[in-house]
Scaffold this motif. Structure first.
Motif, PDB file in Angstrom:
ATOM      1  N   THR A  19       0.905  -1.110  -0.025  1.00 50.19           N
ATOM      2  CA  THR A  19       0.018  -0.036   0.079  1.00 50.19           C
ATOM      3  C   THR A  19       0.754   1.286  -0.155  1.00 50.19           C
ATOM      4  O   THR A  19       0.688   2.114  -0.847  1.00 50.19           O
ATOM      5  N   ALA A  22       2.605   1.591  -3.559  1.00 50.68           N
ATOM      6  CA  ALA A  22       1.975   1.870  -4.445  1.00 50.68           C
ATOM      7  C   ALA A  22       1.428   3.433  -4.390  1.00 50.68           C
ATOM      8  O   ALA A  22       1.381   4.186  -5.298  1.00 50.68           O
ATOM      9  N   SER A  23       1.323   3.734  -3.151  1.00 49.43           N
ATOM     10  CA  SER A  23       0.648   5.188  -2.878  1.00 49.43           C
ATOM     11  C   SER A  23       1.752   6.087  -3.168  1.00 49.43           C
ATOM     12  O   SER A  23       1.738   7.261  -3.798  1.00 49.43           O
ATOM     13  N   HIS A  66     -10.156   0.409  -5.647  1.00 54.16           N
ATOM     14  CA  HIS A  66      -8.616   0.730  -5.167  1.00 54.16           C
ATOM     15  C   HIS A  66      -7.905   1.473  -6.155  1.00 54.16           C
ATOM     16  O   HIS A  66      -6.823   1.782  -5.683  1.00 54.16           O
ATOM     17  N   HIS A 414      -7.450  -6.579  -1.571  1.00 55.96           N
ATOM     18  CA  HIS A 414      -6.797  -5.296  -1.404  1.00 55.96           C
ATOM     19  C   HIS A 414      -5.167  -5.458  -2.011  1.00 55.96           C
ATOM     20  O   HIS A 414      -4.744  -4.596  -2.437  1.00 55.96           O
ATOM     21  N   ALA A 418      -3.226  -3.503  -4.992  1.00 47.67           N
ATOM     22  CA  ALA A 418      -2.021  -2.745  -4.840  1.00 47.67           C
ATOM     23  C   ALA A 418      -0.973  -3.044  -5.437  1.00 47.67           C
ATOM     24  O   ALA A 418      -0.156  -2.249  -6.055  1.00 47.67           O
ATOM     25  N   LYS A 421      -1.859  -1.907  -9.016  1.00 46.77           N
ATOM     26  CA  LYS A 421      -1.777  -0.321  -8.941  1.00 46.77           C
ATOM     27  C   LYS A 421      -0.285   0.286  -9.358  1.00 46.77           C
ATOM     28  O   LYS A 421      -0.018   0.917 -10.057  1.00 46.77           O
TER      29      LYS A 421
END
Length: 428
Positions: A19, A22-23, A66, A414, A418, A421
């Motif tokens: 997470t 990816a963010s 997502h 989830h 990720a 993404k």
């Protein structure tokens, strides 16, 4: 060991890491004045089966949740018969293309869930003609020459397929046995993991139609269970104009149809007589209305038959889900209605056989091994009825069990999103 047990020990660290990574990638991308990734989903294999229909809205819903920044294009094989309208109602911004050239304008290709690498020719063309990255989301895979895939006229993990999987950014397998096959074959994709079938996330609804049907047949919410038939080989020659009659498959169906449906009838009888619940016999594909009547309804004792509703018309995924969520649970010789039920927290028993490939074993992977029965194992047949009856007698406990499986599936969704993404953002 079930996939769920292995993953639970490491998923928290993986989740946090994936997470954050990816963010960070997206933050850097937009800070640099970049654009959102353009993802094309190759999916929607046919419209005669609500499971094949359900893969697509499931993956689209996951991307929407997502990776909301992404521009999503659907490249379908078939969205006729009301499916396109259903998808556009749920995803009004969705771009749907039919030409390869339009699909190839995108940055990243996702091959949707299916019984194998269904669109392998398109993946090969994407790889050769664009050189852009791609990933595989929630498929079954078997070794080359596997009888289950041979039935589907697919070669399985041969050298051609292996080369395509080698080149993928990720390969998510929807059952642990497929995961084992791919890993043991030495496939070189950087990420090879368990990834739930996309249909778990399908959230299309048609409550109006479902409620009207339930009212018409006096089916009260929480007071009926759904039963779904399935022959060893779908007789698509009955509904597809260019699908030739296959005598060998027909004979296999005739040989096994009583064997495969007697356990479901036993469960129906037990539920009606011991709980008073009603039963809805319904289809997953458009050949199964006839099958349900012949093998599940007509042979029943009259006192039980009086409490059974037979759905004689096919339906789309949205109406089916709107019906399943109002039931006490499903007992099914099919796979994707149970998938969509569990995805919505509804208990579901799966009965499998070799002709279905290994996809049914995903029930073990998500912690529902007690609700999986192999009809090729004689010792398991007698356990279907008491297990179904237990769900009917204690729906609260059954829903708690279903919710736990759903929670595991959602965690994997989830984590897999990720990874998508990160891969897609790098391609933009």
């Amino acid at each position: 060991m079930p996939v769920s047990s292995v993953l639970k020990r490491r998923q928290f660290i993986r989740q946090a890491s994936a997470t954050v990574t990816a963010s960070a990638v997206f933050a850097n991308l937009f800070a640099a004045g970049g654009r959102a990734p353009r993802i094309v989903l190759r999916s929607s294999w046919q419209t005669v089966n609500i499971g094949d229909i359900g893969h697509t809205p499931g993956v689209l819903a996951l991307i929407e949740k997502h990776i909301p920044e992404a521009e999503v294009t659907l490249w379908p094989m078939d969205v006729r018969n009301g499916v396109e309208e259903m998808l556009r109602k749920r995803f009004p911004k969705l771009r749907i293309v039919t030409e390869k050239a339009e699909a190839f304008e995108c940055d990243f290709l996702v091959h949707g869930s299916g019984p194998y690498l269904t669109a392998h020719r398109d993946v090969a063309a994407w790889k050769k003609e664009t050189g852009k990255p791609y990933g595989v989301y929630g498929i079954t895979m078997a070794a080359a020459g596997d009888p289950g895939l041979k039935i589907m006229r697919n070669n399985g993990l041969d050298e051609y397929c292996r080369e395509l999987l080698d080149g993928a950014s990720f390969v998510f397998l929807r059952d642990g046995k497929s995961l084992e096959v791919v890993k043991n074959a030495g496939v070189k994709a950087p990420v090879i993991e368990f990834g739930p079938d996309g249909a778990f996330a399908a959230d299309v609804r048609d409550d109006e139609k479902a409620l009207a049907f339930l009212k018409e047949h006096s089916l009260e919410e929480g007071k009926f269970m759904c039963f779904l038939p399935n022959l060893r080989n779908a007789p698509y020659w009955k509904v597809k104009p260019n699908y030739e009659f296959n005598e060998a498959k027909h004979l296999r169906n005739e040989e096994m149809k009583e064997h495969d449906h007697a356990p479901l009838r036993d469960a129906m009888i037990a539920i009606v007589r011991e709980t008073g619940m009603k039963i809805l016999v319904c289809p997953e594909d458009s050949t199964q209305m006839e099958t349900g009547k012949e093998l599940l309804v007509d042979p029943l004792p009259e006192d039980v038959k009086a409490k059974v509703v037979w759905r004689e018309n096919f339906w789309l995924t949205n109406e089916a889900i709107s019906t399943y969520v109002r039931s006490a649970g499903l007992v099914s010789n099919e796979m994707h209605s149970p998938i969509m039920a569990i995805g919505n927290g509804i208990p579901a028993i799966v009965c499998r056989f070799v002709e279905q490939t290994t996809k049914g074993f995903m029930w073990e992977d998500i912690g529902l091994g007690e609700w999986l029965f192999d009809l090729d194992k004689p010792e398991e047949l007698a356990r279907v009825a008491p297990t179904a009856l237990a769900i009917a007698k204690d729906p609260a406990a059954a829903r708690k069990k279903a919710a736990k499986a759903r929670e595991f599936v959602q965690q994997r969704q989830h984590d897999t999103m990720a990874i998508l993404k990160k891969a897609a953002s790098g391609a933009a």
